[in-house]
Design a protein around this motif. Structure first.
Motif, PDB file in Angstrom:
ATOM      1  N   GLY A  36       4.148  10.485  -8.095  1.00  0.00           N
ATOM      2  CA  GLY A  36       5.352  11.306  -8.002  1.00  0.00           C
ATOM      3  C   GLY A  36       6.304  11.055  -9.157  1.00  0.00           C
ATOM      4  N   ALA A  37       6.615  12.116  -9.927  1.00  0.00           N
ATOM      5  CA  ALA A  37       7.532  11.999 -11.060  1.00  0.00           C
ATOM      6  C   ALA A  37       8.877  12.617 -10.727  1.00  0.00           C
ATOM      7  N   GLY A  38       9.406  12.245  -9.564  1.00  0.00           N
ATOM      8  CA  GLY A  38      10.788  12.525  -9.225  1.00  0.00           C
ATOM      9  C   GLY A  38      11.615  11.281  -9.485  1.00  0.00           C
ATOM     10  N   TYR A  39      12.839  11.267  -8.962  1.00  0.00           N
ATOM     11  CA  TYR A  39      13.730  10.145  -9.266  1.00  0.00           C
ATOM     12  C   TYR A  39      13.164   8.796  -8.818  1.00  0.00           C
ATOM     13  N   THR A  40      12.585   8.720  -7.613  1.00  0.00           N
ATOM     14  CA  THR A  40      12.068   7.436  -7.139  1.00  0.00           C
ATOM     15  C   THR A  40      10.973   6.929  -8.060  1.00  0.00           C
ATOM     16  N   GLY A  41      10.028   7.798  -8.381  1.00  0.00           N
ATOM     17  CA  GLY A  41       8.926   7.398  -9.250  1.00  0.00           C
ATOM     18  C   GLY A  41       9.376   7.059 -10.656  1.00  0.00           C
ATOM     19  N   LEU A  42      10.254   7.887 -11.230  1.00  0.00           N
ATOM     20  CA  LEU A  42      10.717   7.650 -12.594  1.00  0.00           C
ATOM     21  C   LEU A  42      11.581   6.396 -12.685  1.00  0.00           C
ATOM     22  N   SER A  43      12.439   6.184 -11.689  1.00  0.00           N
ATOM     23  CA  SER A  43      13.268   4.976 -11.676  1.00  0.00           C
ATOM     24  C   SER A  43      12.395   3.738 -11.560  1.00  0.00           C
ATOM     25  N   VAL A 234       4.071   4.757  -3.937  1.00  0.00           N
ATOM     26  CA  VAL A 234       4.008   6.119  -3.385  1.00  0.00           C
ATOM     27  C   VAL A 234       5.428   6.668  -3.354  1.00  0.00           C
ATOM     28  N   ALA A 235       5.679   7.704  -4.168  1.00  0.00           N
ATOM     29  CA  ALA A 235       7.036   8.237  -4.333  1.00  0.00           C
ATOM     30  C   ALA A 235       7.038   9.760  -4.248  1.00  0.00           C
ATOM     31  N   GLY A 236       6.210  10.301  -3.335  1.00  0.00           N
ATOM     32  CA  GLY A 236       6.107  11.755  -3.219  1.00  0.00           C
ATOM     33  C   GLY A 236       7.147  12.386  -2.320  1.00  0.00           C
ATOM     34  N   ASN A 237       7.744  11.581  -1.415  1.00  0.00           N
ATOM     35  CA  ASN A 237       8.778  12.080  -0.514  1.00  0.00           C
ATOM     36  C   ASN A 237       8.334  13.345   0.212  1.00  0.00           C
ATOM     37  N   VAL A 351      11.260   2.192   3.650  1.00  0.00           N
ATOM     38  CA  VAL A 351      10.747   1.404   2.529  1.00  0.00           C
ATOM     39  C   VAL A 351       9.759   0.397   3.088  1.00  0.00           C
ATOM     40  N   GLY A 352       8.646   0.206   2.399  1.00  0.00           N
ATOM     41  CA  GLY A 352       7.700  -0.769   2.916  1.00  0.00           C
ATOM     42  C   GLY A 352       6.491  -0.955   2.028  1.00  0.00           C
ATOM     43  N   ARG A 353       5.529  -1.689   2.594  1.00  0.00           N
ATOM     44  CA  ARG A 353       4.290  -2.008   1.884  1.00  0.00           C
ATOM     45  C   ARG A 353       3.135  -1.785   2.849  1.00  0.00           C
ATOM     46  N   ASN A 357      -0.698  -4.171  -1.651  1.00  0.00           N
ATOM     47  CA  ASN A 357      -0.472  -3.612  -2.980  1.00  0.00           C
ATOM     48  C   ASN A 357      -0.048  -2.151  -3.025  1.00  0.00           C
ATOM     49  N   ILE A 358       0.215  -1.539  -1.885  1.00  0.00           N
ATOM     50  CA  ILE A 358       0.705  -0.157  -1.871  1.00  0.00           C
ATOM     51  C   ILE A 358       2.144  -0.173  -1.359  1.00  0.00           C
ATOM     52  N   TYR A 359       3.078   0.170  -2.207  1.00  0.00           N
ATOM     53  CA  TYR A 359       4.497   0.167  -1.887  1.00  0.00           C
ATOM     54  C   TYR A 359       4.999   1.606  -1.783  1.00  0.00           C
ATOM     55  N   TYR A 360       6.042   1.803  -0.986  1.00  0.00           N
ATOM     56  CA  TYR A 360       6.565   3.166  -0.843  1.00  0.00           C
ATOM     57  C   TYR A 360       8.060   3.153  -0.561  1.00  0.00           C
ATOM     58  N   SER A 361       8.689   4.266  -0.894  1.00  0.00           N
ATOM     59  CA  SER A 361      10.059   4.556  -0.467  1.00  0.00           C
ATOM     60  C   SER A 361      10.127   6.047  -0.227  1.00  0.00           C
ATOM     61  N   GLN A 362      10.713   6.429   0.905  1.00  0.00           N
ATOM     62  CA  GLN A 362      10.796   7.851   1.243  1.00  0.00           C
ATOM     63  C   GLN A 362      11.904   8.070   2.270  1.00  0.00           C
ATOM     64  N   GLY A 363      12.228   9.355   2.494  1.00  0.00           N
ATOM     65  CA  GLY A 363      13.116   9.702   3.595  1.00  0.00           C
ATOM     66  C   GLY A 363      14.586   9.503   3.305  1.00  0.00           C
ATOM     67  N   CYS A 364      15.043   9.978   2.154  1.00  0.00           N
ATOM     68  CA  CYS A 364      16.465   9.837   1.802  1.00  0.00           C
ATOM     69  C   CYS A 364      17.360  10.656   2.722  1.00  0.00           C
ATOM     70  N   SER A 365      16.790  11.630   3.427  1.00  0.00           N
ATOM     71  CA  SER A 365      17.500  12.421   4.444  1.00  0.00           C
ATOM     72  C   SER A 365      18.692  13.184   3.876  1.00  0.00           C
ATOM     73  N   GLY A 366      18.501  13.744   2.684  1.00  0.00           N
ATOM     74  CA  GLY A 366      19.529  14.570   2.073  1.00  0.00           C
ATOM     75  C   GLY A 366      20.551  13.805   1.272  1.00  0.00           C
ATOM     76  N   HIS A 367      20.309  12.526   1.023  1.00  0.00           N
ATOM     77  CA  HIS A 367      21.289  11.670   0.352  1.00  0.00           C
ATOM     78  C   HIS A 367      20.604  10.912  -0.779  1.00  0.00           C
ATOM     79  N   GLY A 368      19.796  11.629  -1.569  1.00  0.00           N
ATOM     80  CA  GLY A 368      18.829  10.921  -2.385  1.00  0.00           C
ATOM     81  C   GLY A 368      19.153  10.666  -3.834  1.00  0.00           C
ATOM     82  N   VAL A 369      20.102  11.370  -4.435  1.00  0.00           N
ATOM     83  CA  VAL A 369      20.275  11.248  -5.880  1.00  0.00           C
ATOM     84  C   VAL A 369      20.577   9.805  -6.283  1.00  0.00           C
TER      85      VAL A 369
END
Length: 427
Positions: A36-43, A234-237, A351-353, A357-369
């Motif tokens: 995922g090349a959105g903010y989470t992935g790029l950051s 994993v940053a596909g949201n 957020v979790g693992r 070796n597979i890490y993720y963040s998702q679910g900003c719930s409209g507050h993501g920038v």
């Protein structure tokens, strides 16, 4: 192979020119594969590259295709559920750590813009506008809460003062956060992608992850290639689909709608928003708006649960805009679009693992920038063995939607209907 372009939007039409990026067509090896090349992935990629990791980013469409390139462009601090709610849920120790991080995302954005010379129309100042006295009381409490966690760039606005900030008769007051602000969101993502590549990272577009081969050395498969990695992020949201089924079970894609006017001209734009701050109201189903660099009004609001695209976006959002600014009744709408964000039942990020070796963040719930930029830093810290801040998020409790995926949409819509009535009648 299918080529997925950006959806038609003001942001796509005014995006900075960037070189085309290839699709993955062979086998590559890397330290970290970011999906995922959105903010989470790029950051995440930027923080990892700055710390010596080799990083490969896979994007199913184009950089910033999802929420990162379609949102309202507002830099808003904290989380979709504020720190006091978190404190009641998890206790003071964990809440203290999360509270300290609640204002970090905006600082990260400004640091990235300055360090990598990102041209994204960055402006300082965001306003929370109260429609009722009860909402104003909430803002007074919120100011005290945020100041308790060291955030002091805040000013309460009475009715006279808010009229100096926004030419809208609906508001009884508000709160100005000078560490808030607004940006051209797609250009921010494109600038961050260029920064990733300047540090030696590789981004493949039109390269959806179709399967993850889990194990000690995981492999991400795309239609024409694969990436062997030590770690996966994993940053596909909301655009992840069912690639990781255990993540899909506790979240729901939702759509929000945005319109953009024709250029208003300097005089009208100055009358509407004299200091060029962005604004969001305090309703549960809130409206938000701001001026663009070329003096258009971007206005968004509403939620479609289950992420269906409405037939006529302008018909939904234009009446909201005219309620706030009846003086725009003769102004033409040049762009209207929708985009998906990912909702969790708690409205807190997940957020979790998975495994080692597979890490993720998702679910900003409209507050993501802002949160997504923080998330990238927290994920990078965890991969470097510094997990305290990662664990503070990972330990937040999360639950599946009642009734599973079949009933999550009607249950969420029913809840929104209830809170919409509360907004309407001022409860």
């Amino acid at each position: 192979m299918a080529n997925t372009p950006y959806p038609e939007s003001y942001y796509a039409a005014s995006a900075n020119a960037v070189p085309p990026r290839p699709a993955l067509q062979d086998d590559v090896e890397t330290d970290v594969c970011v999906i995922g090349a959105g903010y989470t992935g790029l950051s995440s990629a930027l923080f990892l590259l700055e710390n010596g990791f080799k990083v490969t980013v896979l994007e199913a469409a184009k950089v910033g295709f999802g929420a990162s390139g379609r949102n309202g462009g507002q830099i808003v601090n904290s989380y979709s559920r504020d720190i006091d709610v978190i404190e009641r849920s998890v206790g003071p120790k964990q809440a203290q750590l999360l509270g300290q991080m609640a204002f970090e995302g905006g600082r990260i954005i400004r640091e990235r813009v300055a360090k990598y010379n990102i041209q994204c129309d960055l402006k300082d100042g965001g306003v929370f506008a109260a429609i009722t006295a009860k909402q104003m009381g909430h803002l007074e409490s919120q100011k005290r809460l945020w100041e308790r966690f060291g955030h002091t760039q805040l000013e309460l606005l009475d009715q006279k003062r808010i009229r100096e900030v926004v030419a809208c008769e609906q508001y009884v007051g508000g709160m100005l956060d000078m560490s808030g602000g607004h940006i051209h969101p797609l250009n921010l993502a494109l600038g961050e992608a260029a920064a990733v590549e300047s540090l030696g990272g590789t981004i493949y577009e039109q390269s959806p992850a179709v399967r993850i081969e889990r194990g000690a050395n995981p492999v991400v498969h795309t239609p024409q290639g694969k990436v062997r990695a030590k770690f996966i992020i994993v940053a596909g949201n909301a655009y992840l689909g069912n690639l990781v089924p255990e993540l899909a079970a506790k979240s729901m894609p939702c759509g929000t709608q945005v319109i953009t006017t024709e250029p208003l001209g300097d005089e009208l734009a100055k009358r509407l928003l004299p200091q060029d701050y962005c604004v969001e109201d305090c309703n549960y189903l809130l409206d938000y708006y701001r001026l663009t660099g070329d003096k258009r009004l971007v206005f968004g609001g509403g939620v479609v649960y289950g992420a269906r695209d409405p037939a006529n976006i302008e018909a939904i959002i234009r009446p909201k805009m005219l309620k706030a600014f009846p003086q725009l009744k003769d102004v033409k709408i040049d762009y209207a679009w929708t985009g998906n964000f990912l909702l969790t039942l708690s409205r807190l990020p997940q957020v979790g693992r998975i495994g080692d070796n597979i890490y993720y963040s998702q679910g900003c719930s409209g507050h993501g920038v802002t949160y997504t930029h923080l998330a990238g830093k927290v994920l990078a810290e965890a991969l470097r063995g510094q997990a305290e801040r990662f664990d503070a998020f990972a330990d937040l409790p999360h639950y599946p939607f009642p009734g599973g995926q079949l009933l999550r949409t009607p249950f969420a819509a029913l809840g929104a209907w209830y809170y919409g009535l509360r907004d309407k009648f001022g409860y």
